[in-house]
Structure formats: structure tokens, C-alpha cells
Write a protein that holds these residues in place. Structure first.
Motif, PDB file in Angstrom:
ATOM      1  N   MET A 143       0.833  -1.296   0.203  1.00  0.00           N
ATOM      2  CA  MET A 143       0.015   0.079   0.137  1.00  0.00           C
ATOM      3  C   MET A 143       1.007   1.443  -0.218  1.00  0.00           C
ATOM      4  O   MET A 143       0.454   2.268  -0.622  1.00  0.00           O
ATOM      5  N   VAL A 144       1.916   1.272   0.698  1.00  0.00           N
ATOM      6  CA  VAL A 144       3.009   2.509   0.754  1.00  0.00           C
ATOM      7  C   VAL A 144       3.331   2.754  -0.730  1.00  0.00           C
ATOM      8  O   VAL A 144       3.302   4.026  -0.991  1.00  0.00           O
ATOM      9  N   LYS A 171       1.939   1.877  -3.354  1.00  0.00           N
ATOM     10  CA  LYS A 171       0.704   2.294  -4.183  1.00  0.00           C
ATOM     11  C   LYS A 171       0.423   3.619  -4.179  1.00  0.00           C
ATOM     12  O   LYS A 171       0.235   4.621  -4.802  1.00  0.00           O
ATOM     13  N   LEU A 172       0.358   4.248  -2.653  1.00  0.00           N
ATOM     14  CA  LEU A 172       0.027   5.422  -2.439  1.00  0.00           C
ATOM     15  C   LEU A 172       0.973   6.401  -3.031  1.00  0.00           C
ATOM     16  O   LEU A 172       0.846   7.449  -3.746  1.00  0.00           O
ATOM     17  N   ARG A 228       0.890   6.607  -6.846  1.00  0.00           N
ATOM     18  CA  ARG A 228      -0.499   7.357  -7.363  1.00  0.00           C
ATOM     19  C   ARG A 228      -0.206   8.705  -7.032  1.00  0.00           C
ATOM     20  O   ARG A 228      -0.748   9.650  -7.897  1.00  0.00           O
TER      21      ARG A 228
END
Ligand SMILES: Nc1ncnc2c1ncn2[C@@H]1O[C@H](COP(=O)(O)OP(=O)(O)OP(=O)(O)O)[C@@H](O)[C@H]1O
Ligand SMILES: [Mg+2]
Lengths: 410, 247
Positions: free
Chosen positions: A36-37, A39-40, A43
Motif C-alpha cells: 500500500m505504501v 501504491k500511495l 499514485r
């Protein structure tokens, strides 16, 4: 399970402490798992295209500039060392105070015999290096660096002979020059005639890619011819190339030569190379200018990356505040920022190094020598990532100071 | 007792005082507030604008620290906790729902929920399925890959609820969750919250101005000028019918 009774038409149970593990067939399959890190981070990066492009352009600019400057620096080192690299020695006997290989002054003439009589010395070779006056066949003069070497040597000079041969230099009044110096020296082909210090010489051999670091072209000739053209004595030379016998005590040999020849210095191969490089790169300021250019490239890169990363962080500050409110530790959001920095660095480095390789390939046949080695590429990679991480500091300071309470005031 | 069976106190605040602003414009926003949240209950916090509802919610959710008073969440006393300790407590025990949704706009619906799971160290191989299930549970099974910018307010708030529930925190705090929604969506969201509150391991506190939401409340706390002005349990047998004041 403490599932709430579902009275509405929405059709599914609310998640409870232990979610059920039945997956309906119509739900899309889980996509490939990206942390998730990360991905954030990507993005955030790709969200604002323009700022992302500016970041990448900044990094690419920086990588290319630093690569070229360092490449020229390494190329210069290599060029300065070229002749010495071709004639490796255990020791060089040079006149006291010699600053560089191409800062020549003659030895007295007794060095070779003295050195040969020192126990442990196996072989001593004369080398004559001297400035000389070159008159082009069509008129006009040039200063050249004349290099005379012995015909019988384990490493004869010159090398890379493309036309003619080293043997041809055994004939009197013959010289070898590099093809790239033809226009400078007014030569068009082998067998052309010119004058050195008023004596007629003939081009007997042509080399490839042997260029000096300075503007003075190299002209290679036989040791005897070199003495004759420069007017020094029969036994005189500029440098003595000393090879030791196996198992010789290196320090004892050096001390003994120095004792017998007080007006000389005895340098190892590395010492002579480093001294020549240090002279050209640092006494003259050329190296300092290259290093300054590379540092400037780094600074520009850091400023651009820091600026874009900081403004991207400001743009996304509400999301970071939300993350903080949801309980993300400072480490979590710092990781997001660092990941943005490192991702930018990776992309910028990849593009930058490709572009730098292109520039280096284009410079291949010019007078500029730009060197790229795996070590330099690796160092550039570390520098680029380091630069991006360093540039992230201001954004990180901004993000760890977020007050999560702002999430309610919107 | 007036609480539902096997309900317990999950959050306890005592003597909370909060001063906001800098001298000379300091305001005592909360004046000695005592409050308990019970699991299995939906509590509504009502009061005039500026009465301190959001401030109180921020303190209960460990986002602001009180100037005086004691707070304990899921058995953890917050006194002497630093910012990281409070973040830890929020992460483990508190789910937030905001008036402005506060979804991460660069992430899809399911990714927003997975983010909460990731924060709660539940980012294992099941994370995607768990997040998708949470969205199905709020009626968004068909929109799991939609981006927040392409969702209606009601849909966004339901994603926010799924995110707040992800990882099963024991306290859900919502600040005017229906204020930005039309009547229909507002009712749907309140219905959802009241069902969320039926989990006997969980307490829900929602700040609201909206009298249409009162029928969902197990308990209503009124706050005025930084003080608790009243508390009632309208669903209990024998409770007074709700006084709906003009606002
Ligand atoms: N940072 C601050 N500095 C000074 N005063 C503040 C600050 N934040 C809020 N206040 C004041 O504190 C009081 C309570 O604010 P709060 O946001 O908690 O009210 P509220 O009940 O949530 O109001 P609303 O219903 O309008 O959202 C208000 O009078 C407000 O002006
Ligand atoms: Mg408020």
C-alpha cells in the motif's frame, strides 16, 4: 459471529470481527499485490503529471550532467595515463621535480648504467620525451610532444598501429602519428613528409585513438632518432623505465638507486600516473572545473526534486492528515514520501543513464573522451537515489508536522 | 441497568476540559465533560453550532488531547501518551467517519478500505477479499474499483464507513456523517450506522444536526456551550417521546 441483522435491501452482512471467507463468483479477482505504501507513492507521483515530468526532467538533467562531467574526468585521467599505462614499470627514474609525464627535462645520461648495476634490477629502458617544433609539409608550424622509445622492449611504443608497423620506425628519420592528428599536422597519408626541429621526417606508421590530454599531438619515434631530433647526448634520456627481477626487495632497490642518483626521483608506476593526473587535473584547475560542474548538476537536481516533492506533499497534505488521523504512524507517511523520492530517482536514473550513454556514444569519435564504467554507473545510481532521499527532507519535515485535527475542519 | 445485555463501557471520559486558540483569544471550548460509550449502542451527539461537538469527538478519538481530565479507550488510559502512542491507539481501536468523507482520491474504493487494513497490519493475502466484502456489506459490491471522484456523496460515505469498519475497531466516531447527503442517502447511512452499532463489541458515536436521524439512536447526548446538557435513551420502554425542538 456478531453479525448485524441485515434488514435493508443492500444484500450483504456487515463485516464483523471475523469476516466470512466465501468469495462470490462475480467479484473481480484480487489484482497483483503491491504494498500500500508503494501504491500511495506512485499514485501521488502520477496524479500530477506535470509536476512528475518536471521532477523526472530535473533528475535526468542531473544524472546526465553528473555522468558526463564524471565521464570526462575519468576520460581525462585515462588520457593522461595512456602512455604510462602502455609501458608499465616497476619504477620510473625521473628528473628531480618532474611534475608530469609531459613536463619533460633530460636526465644526466649516467642513470641507465647506474640503475642496471643495482642488485635486483633486471631491465632498464630509456625513454625520451620532449617538446618539438613540427613544420607541416604545406607550411605552418606546431608544437608537438616527441616520444622516443626503444625498439627492443616487452611493451614497444606506439601501440594500436593501423597503418605501417613499429619495425618501420627503426629506419632513420621516421615517425608515427595518430590518424586523428592528420589535419592538425597537415598530413594526409603514410609516407608524407614533414619537419621536426628543422630535420626532414617521414610518416612511417599511423596509430588509432592515441590522443594526448593536452593540445600537443604525440609524435612517436625511435630512441636514437628522438635524441638526434632533440639534440641531447648519446646516453641521455628523459625517463628510465626500470623492471625488477623476481623476488627483488623493492624498497632496497629504490633506496639504492636514489643513493646512487641523487638528482632523480624514483617513482612507482602508480605514483608517476597519479602525479601526472594530479598535475593536469588539479594544478591547472581542469579537474576542479569538472567536479564543480558535477556538483552543480547535483545541486540543480536536489533543488528541483526537493521543490516538486515538497509541493506534491502540500497538494496531498489532506490525505496525509487523514492517514495520520486513521492512526498511521509518522514512519508510515515518511515511507510514502521516501518511496515517492526513490521511485522518481529510479525512473530518472534509468532515463538519465540511457541519455548519458547516448551522449557518450555520440562523443566516441570526437576529441572528447568520456568514459562510462560499471563502477561509475553504480556510483551514479547511489548518488541519484541519495540525492532524491536528501531532497525529500523538506517534504518529510512538512508531513511529520501535520496536525491530524485538520481532518475535521473541512 | 438501562444498557443492553452484555454491553460494556468501551470508552470513558471524565472531567474533560479543552481550551482552544492562543492568548488573548483563548476559548474554553469544553467545560468538564463526563461521558461513557457502551458497546452495542449508537449514541448521537447533538447541540448547537459551536457548542464543542467536533472538539469533543476529536478528543474522544485521541486526535486532540484535553487540557484536563482523563480518557480511556478500550481499557487504555491516554494520559502521558505521545503523538505516536495516540496514533497507535487510534489505529487499533478507533474508526473515523468524516463529514467530508476524506477518502484518498488517488485510490479506488476497495483500495481505500485496504489502506485501513494495511494500517491495521491486516494487509495479508486476504486483504483484497476482506475489503471487497466490507464494501459489499455497505451495498457497494458493484463499485469496488470505482474512484472516489466518480462516486456520489452517499457512495463515498458508505466507502468511508467500510473503511472505518475495516479491521473491526471497537469505537466508531462519525462527525456529521449525513450533513453533505440528501435525505435518502442520509437515512441509508444512518441505517447502516445503527446496524454497525448492533455489534456487541462496538460502540458508535455520531455527531448530528439532523433530526431525521434521531429515530436510529439508542442514546442521545446533548451538549451546549461545552457542557453536557442532557442524555436520554429513547428506545427504552417507558422513555419519554422525543422532544423535537426547532433548530
Ligand atoms: N483552533 C481554534 N481556536 C480557537 N477556537 C476554536 C478553534 N477551533 C474551534 N474553536 C471554537 O471552539 C468552539 C467549538 O468548536 P467545534 O468545532 O467543536 O463546534 P461544533 O459543535 O462542532 O460546531 P459545528 O456544529 O458548527 O460543527 C467554537 O466556538 C469554535 O469557534
Ligand atoms: Mg463540528
Amino acid at each position: 459471529m456478531d453479525l448485524a441483522v441485515n434488514s435493508s435491501a443492500q444484500g450483504a452482512a456487515l463485516p464483523a470481527s471475523r469476516p466470512t471467507k466465501t468469495r462470490p463468483a462475480n467479484r473481480p479477482r484480487a489484482p497483483r499485490r503491491i504494498p500500500m505504501v508503494a501504491k500511495l507513492a506512485y499514485r501521488n507521483l502520477f496524479h500530477d503529471r506535470l509536476s512528475f515530468i518536471v521532477t523526472i526532467v530535473g533528475i535526468v538533467f542531473s544524472v546526465v550532467l553528473v555522468a558526463i562531467q564524471s565521464g570526462i574526468y575519468l576520460g581525462s585521467e585515462k588520457k593522461i595515463a595512456a602512455i604510462l599505462d602502455q609501458a608499465p614499470a616497476d619504477y620510473w627514474i625521473v628528473p628531480l621535480g618532474t611534475k608530469s609525464f609531459d613536463d619533460p627535462s633530460p636526465l644526466s645520461g649516467r642513470e641507465r648504467h647506474m640503475a642496471l648495476s643495482v642488485p635486483g634490477v633486471a631491465h632498464v629502458e630509456d625513454m625520451v620525451v620532449s617538446f618539438a617544433r613540427w613544420r607541416k609539409p604545406a607550411g605552418g608550424t606546431n608544437t608537438v610532444l616527441l616520444i622516443g622509445s626503444e625498439a627492443v622492449s616487452d611493451r614497444p611504443l606506439p601501440w594500436n598501429i593501423a597503418d605501417g608497423s613499429r619495425g618501420a620506425l627503426n629506419a632513420p628519420t621516421t615517425v608515427a602519428i595518430d590518424k586523428s592528428y592528420f589535419p592538425d599536422l597537415g598530413i594526409t597519408a603514410v609516407k608524407d613528409q614533414a619537419e621536426i626541429n628543422g630535420v626532414n621526417v617521414e610518416i612511417a606508421a599511423v596509430t588509432r585513438k592515441i590522443r594526448s590530454f593536452t593540445t600537443l599531438p604525440f609524435v612517436f619515434t625511435n630512441i636514437e632518432e628522438a635524441r638526434r631530433l632533440t639534440g641531447i647526448g648519446q646516453n641521455q634520456a628523459t625517463y628510465e623505465r626500470v623492471l625488477l627481477s623476481d623476488g627483488a626487495d623493492r624498497d632496497a632497490v629504490r633506496n639504492e638507486i636514489l643513493r646512487r642518483l641523487p638528482d632523480t626521483e624514483v617513482l612507482t608506476q602508480t605514483e608517476f600516473v597519479k602525479r601526472s593526473q594530479a598535475y593536469w587535473l588539479f594544478q591547472t584547475g581542469a579537474g576542479a572545473a569538472l567536479i564543480a560542474g558535477a556538483v552543480l548538476g547535483l545541486i540543480v537536481g536536489i533543488v528541483i526534486v526537493a521543490q516538486t516533492l515538497y509541493s506534491s506533499t502540500k497538494d496531498h497534505i489532506n490525505e496525509f492528515a487523514t492517514l495520520r488521523a486513521l492512526g498511521a504512524g509518522a514512519g508510515y507517511i515518511v515511507k510514502v514520501i521516501l518511496m515517492q523520492a526513490v521511485l522518481s530517482g529510479l525512473i530518472g536514473y534509468a532515463l538519465g543513464i540511457l541519455l548519458a550513454m547516448g551522449v557518450i556514444a555520440a562523443a566516441e569519435d570526437t576529441k572528447l573522451t568520456v568514459v562510462m564504467t560499471p563502477q561509475l554507473a553504480g556510483a551514479l545510481f547511489a548518488i541519484t537515489i541519495g540525492m532524491c532521499v536528501f531532497a525529500a527532507i523538506s517534504a518529510i519535515i512538512k508531513v511529520v508536522r501535520i496536525d491530524p485535527a485538520v481532518v475535521f475542519s473541512r | 441497568m438501562s444498557h443492553p445485555a452484555n454491553s460494556k463501557v468501551i470508552l470513558e471520559a471524565e472531567g474533560i476540559v479543552k481550551i482552544l486558540g492562543n492568548a488573548p483569544t483563548q476559548v474554553k471550548v469544553l467545560k468538564n465533560i463526563d461521558l461513557q460509550l457502551h458497546t452495542g449502542e449508537l449514541t448521537l451527539l447533538m447541540g448547537p453550532s459551536g457548542s464543542g461537538k467536533t472538539t469533543l469527538l476529536s478528543i474522544l478519538g485521541c486526535i486532540l488531547t484535553p487540557n484536563e481530565g482523563r480518557l480511556s479507550v478500550a481499557g487504555h488510559a491516554t494520559a502521558n501518551m505521545n503523538a505516536e502512542g495516540l496514533a497507535n491507539l487510534r489505529r487499533k481501536h478507533v474508526g473515523f467517519i468524516f463529514q467530508g468523507y476524506n477518502l484518498v482520491p488517488t485510490l479506488t474504493a476497495v483500495e481505500n478500505v485496504m489502506l485501513a487494513l494495511d494500517l491495521r497490519d491486516q494487509s495479508g493475502p486476504d486483504a483484497y477479499d476482506n475489503a471487497a466484502e466490507a464494501l459489499e456489506a455497505v451495498g457497494l459490491g458493484h463499485r469496488i474499483n470505482a474512484s472516489p471522484s466518480k462516486m456520489s456523496g452517499g457512495e463515498k460515505q458508505r466507502v468511508a464507513i467500510a473503511r472505518a469498519l475495516a479491521g473491526s475497531p471497537s469505537v466508531i466516531l462519525a462527525d456529521e456523517p449525513t450533513a453533505a447527503l440528501d435525505a435518502e442517502n442520509g437515512l441509508a447511512v444512518m441505517d447502516l450506522l445503527s446496524r454497525v452499532a448492533q455489534d456487541t463489541n462496538r460502540a458508535v458515536l455520531a455527531v448530528t444536526h439532523d433530526h431525521r436521524t434521531l429515530k436510529f439512536a439508542d442514546r442521545i447526548i446533548r451538549i451546549d456551550d461545552g457542557r453536557i446538557a442532557g442524555s436520554e435513551r429513547p428506545k427504552l420502554p417507558g422513555a419519554e417521546p422525543l422532544q423535537v425542538e426547532a433548530h
